[in-house]
Structure formats: C-alpha cells, structure tokens
Write a protein that holds these residues in place. Sequence first.
Motif, PDB file in Angstrom:
ATOM      1  N   THR A   8       0.769  -1.037   0.112  1.00 32.17           N
ATOM      2  CA  THR A   8      -0.148  -0.013   0.018  1.00 32.17           C
ATOM      3  C   THR A   8       0.922   1.144  -0.002  1.00 32.17           C
ATOM      4  OG1 THR A   8      -0.154  -0.147   2.490  1.00 32.17           O
ATOM      5  CG2 THR A   8      -1.973  -1.005   1.100  1.00 32.17           C
ATOM      6  N   VAL A   9       0.576   2.049  -1.046  1.00 27.05           N
ATOM      7  CA  VAL A   9       1.216   3.511  -0.893  1.00 27.05           C
ATOM      8  C   VAL A   9       0.297   4.484  -0.478  1.00 27.05           C
ATOM      9  CG1 VAL A   9       2.352   4.924  -2.499  1.00 27.05           C
ATOM     10  CG2 VAL A   9       2.772   2.540  -2.711  1.00 27.05           C
ATOM     11  N   ARG A  10       0.622   5.558   0.411  1.00 24.54           N
ATOM     12  CA  ARG A  10      -0.103   6.632   0.560  1.00 24.54           C
ATOM     13  C   ARG A  10       0.724   7.868   0.798  1.00 24.54           C
ATOM     14  NH1 ARG A  10      -2.505   5.054   5.660  1.00 24.54           N
ATOM     15  NH2 ARG A  10      -1.581   6.668   6.796  1.00 24.54           N
ATOM     16  N   GLY A  15       1.754  15.558   0.070  1.00 25.82           N
ATOM     17  CA  GLY A  15       2.565  14.800  -0.684  1.00 25.82           C
ATOM     18  C   GLY A  15       4.051  14.934   0.049  1.00 25.82           C
ATOM     19  N   ALA A  16       3.952  15.491   1.524  1.00 25.03           N
ATOM     20  CA  ALA A  16       5.312  15.761   2.041  1.00 25.03           C
ATOM     21  C   ALA A  16       5.689  14.329   2.914  1.00 25.03           C
ATOM     22  CB  ALA A  16       5.369  16.930   3.025  1.00 25.03           C
ATOM     23  N   LYS A  17       4.664  13.524   3.034  1.00 29.35           N
ATOM     24  CA  LYS A  17       5.003  12.288   3.956  1.00 29.35           C
ATOM     25  C   LYS A  17       4.367  11.119   2.934  1.00 29.35           C
ATOM     26  CE  LYS A  17       3.706  11.626   8.263  1.00 29.35           C
ATOM     27  NZ  LYS A  17       2.692  11.750   9.499  1.00 29.35           N
ATOM     28  N   LEU A  18       5.451  10.376   2.825  1.00 29.01           N
ATOM     29  CA  LEU A  18       5.117   8.973   2.118  1.00 29.01           C
ATOM     30  C   LEU A  18       5.213   7.832   2.878  1.00 29.01           C
ATOM     31  CD1 LEU A  18       4.991   7.085  -0.652  1.00 29.01           C
ATOM     32  CD2 LEU A  18       7.637   7.077  -0.554  1.00 29.01           C
ATOM     33  N   ILE A  19       4.087   7.058   2.836  1.00 27.43           N
ATOM     34  CA  ILE A  19       3.836   6.007   3.665  1.00 27.43           C
ATOM     35  C   ILE A  19       3.520   4.562   2.998  1.00 27.43           C
ATOM     36  CG2 ILE A  19       2.315   4.778   5.410  1.00 27.43           C
ATOM     37  CD1 ILE A  19       1.401   7.700   6.296  1.00 27.43           C
ATOM     38  N   GLN A  25       8.247   6.663   5.420  1.00 25.41           N
ATOM     39  CA  GLN A  25       9.420   6.400   4.887  1.00 25.41           C
ATOM     40  C   GLN A  25      10.291   7.876   5.467  1.00 25.41           C
ATOM     41  OE1 GLN A  25      10.323   3.885   2.905  1.00 25.41           O
ATOM     42  NE2 GLN A  25       8.639   3.203   4.192  1.00 25.41           N
ATOM     43  N   ARG A  26      11.563   7.826   5.726  1.00 30.94           N
ATOM     44  CA  ARG A  26      12.286   8.876   6.109  1.00 30.94           C
ATOM     45  C   ARG A  26      12.511   9.691   4.947  1.00 30.94           C
ATOM     46  NH1 ARG A  26      17.338   7.329   9.820  1.00 30.94           N
ATOM     47  NH2 ARG A  26      17.713   9.646   8.952  1.00 30.94           N
ATOM     48  N   ASP A  27      12.847  11.119   5.284  1.00 35.30           N
ATOM     49  CA  ASP A  27      13.090  12.061   4.049  1.00 35.30           C
ATOM     50  C   ASP A  27      13.714  13.109   4.729  1.00 35.30           C
ATOM     51  OD1 ASP A  27      13.235  13.621   1.864  1.00 35.30           O
ATOM     52  OD2 ASP A  27      11.283  14.671   2.204  1.00 35.30           O
ATOM     53  N   ASP A  28      15.202  12.817   5.070  1.00 33.76           N
ATOM     54  CA  ASP A  28      16.045  13.593   5.625  1.00 33.76           C
ATOM     55  C   ASP A  28      16.950  14.218   4.715  1.00 33.76           C
ATOM     56  OD1 ASP A  28      17.138  11.116   5.359  1.00 33.76           O
ATOM     57  OD2 ASP A  28      17.918  11.083   7.452  1.00 33.76           O
ATOM     58  N   GLY A  31      16.191  17.353  -0.707  1.00 29.21           N
ATOM     59  CA  GLY A  31      15.031  17.711  -1.520  1.00 29.21           C
ATOM     60  C   GLY A  31      15.472  17.800  -2.747  1.00 29.21           C
ATOM     61  N   GLU A  32      14.520  18.336  -3.707  1.00 32.77           N
ATOM     62  CA  GLU A  32      14.748  18.561  -5.179  1.00 32.77           C
ATOM     63  C   GLU A  32      15.502  20.028  -5.427  1.00 32.77           C
ATOM     64  OE1 GLU A  32      10.541  19.781  -6.146  1.00 32.77           O
ATOM     65  OE2 GLU A  32      10.941  17.681  -6.167  1.00 32.77           O
ATOM     66  N   TYR A  33      15.140  20.768  -4.549  1.00 30.25           N
ATOM     67  CA  TYR A  33      15.594  22.272  -4.960  1.00 30.25           C
ATOM     68  C   TYR A  33      17.030  22.577  -4.977  1.00 30.25           C
ATOM     69  CZ  TYR A  33      10.866  23.715  -4.055  1.00 30.25           C
ATOM     70  OH  TYR A  33       9.449  23.884  -4.174  1.00 30.25           O
ATOM     71  N   PRO A  34      18.124  21.968  -4.525  1.00 26.93           N
ATOM     72  CA  PRO A  34      19.431  22.080  -4.878  1.00 26.93           C
ATOM     73  C   PRO A  34      19.715  21.499  -6.362  1.00 26.93           C
ATOM     74  CG  PRO A  34      19.338  20.939  -2.714  1.00 26.93           C
ATOM     75  CD  PRO A  34      17.670  21.122  -3.248  1.00 26.93           C
ATOM     76  N   ASP A  35      19.203  20.540  -6.884  1.00 26.10           N
ATOM     77  CA  ASP A  35      19.405  20.215  -8.139  1.00 26.10           C
ATOM     78  C   ASP A  35      18.920  21.015  -9.118  1.00 26.10           C
ATOM     79  OD1 ASP A  35      20.573  17.827  -7.468  1.00 26.10           O
ATOM     80  OD2 ASP A  35      18.965  16.541  -7.455  1.00 26.10           O
ATOM     81  N   ILE A  36      17.565  21.593  -8.770  1.00 23.00           N
ATOM     82  CA  ILE A  36      17.033  22.445  -9.640  1.00 23.00           C
ATOM     83  C   ILE A  36      17.841  23.760  -9.875  1.00 23.00           C
ATOM     84  CG2 ILE A  36      15.031  24.138 -10.177  1.00 23.00           C
ATOM     85  CD1 ILE A  36      13.273  21.809  -8.795  1.00 23.00           C
ATOM     86  N   TYR A  37      18.312  24.187  -8.700  1.00 22.80           N
ATOM     87  CA  TYR A  37      19.068  25.520  -8.916  1.00 22.80           C
ATOM     88  C   TYR A  37      20.575  25.469  -9.310  1.00 22.80           C
ATOM     89  CZ  TYR A  37      15.454  27.897  -5.929  1.00 22.80           C
ATOM     90  OH  TYR A  37      14.221  28.335  -5.522  1.00 22.80           O
ATOM     91  N   ARG A  38      20.955  24.261  -9.169  1.00 23.89           N
ATOM     92  CA  ARG A  38      22.234  23.688  -9.820  1.00 23.89           C
ATOM     93  C   ARG A  38      22.133  23.713 -11.237  1.00 23.89           C
ATOM     94  NH1 ARG A  38      22.823  19.331  -7.613  1.00 23.89           N
ATOM     95  NH2 ARG A  38      23.689  19.958  -5.787  1.00 23.89           N
TER      96      ARG A  38
END
Length: 76
Positions: A8-10, A15-19, A25-28, A31-38
């Motif tokens: 099961t996926v929730r 969308g900040a928390k994935l279960i 699931q840990r999300d430490d 995030g995606e912003y460093p790659d976008i700004y790079r």
Amino acid sequence: MKTADGATVRLEDGGAKLILTGETQRDDGPGEYPDIYRTFVDLIDERRRLVDVAPFRLVADCLLVGKTTKVDAVGV
C-alpha cells in the motif's frame, strides 16, 4: 493505493509524507531544490536556455485551427 505486488502506498501532508505498507519513509535529504538551482546555475554559466516550446506550439495550433463566433451578451 495498492500496488500490483500488494503493497500500500499513501501520501499525506500534501505529498510531504510517504507511507509504504504502514511505515512512514524517512525524508532527511535536501529535497529537489538544490538540483533545480544547480541546473539554473549551469544554464546561466553556459549562456544556454532550457525551454519546452510544446505548450506554445499547442496554443498556436489551436488559434490557427479555431474560429471566433460573436454572440450577444448574456445577463447584461
């Protein structure tokens, strides 16, 4: 939502928390912003641009094919 293998996926909190199968699931990571700004920095440094023209082409095609029909004002 259930996957084909029965897991099961929730998503929660917008969308900040994935279960996955009841386990948050840990999300430490950063995030995606460093790659976008790079990518932005690389594009600026290389004096390049990254543009998706498909939406513009779609609108232009609609305007070329479509027609305007004048109608009387409603509710005025």
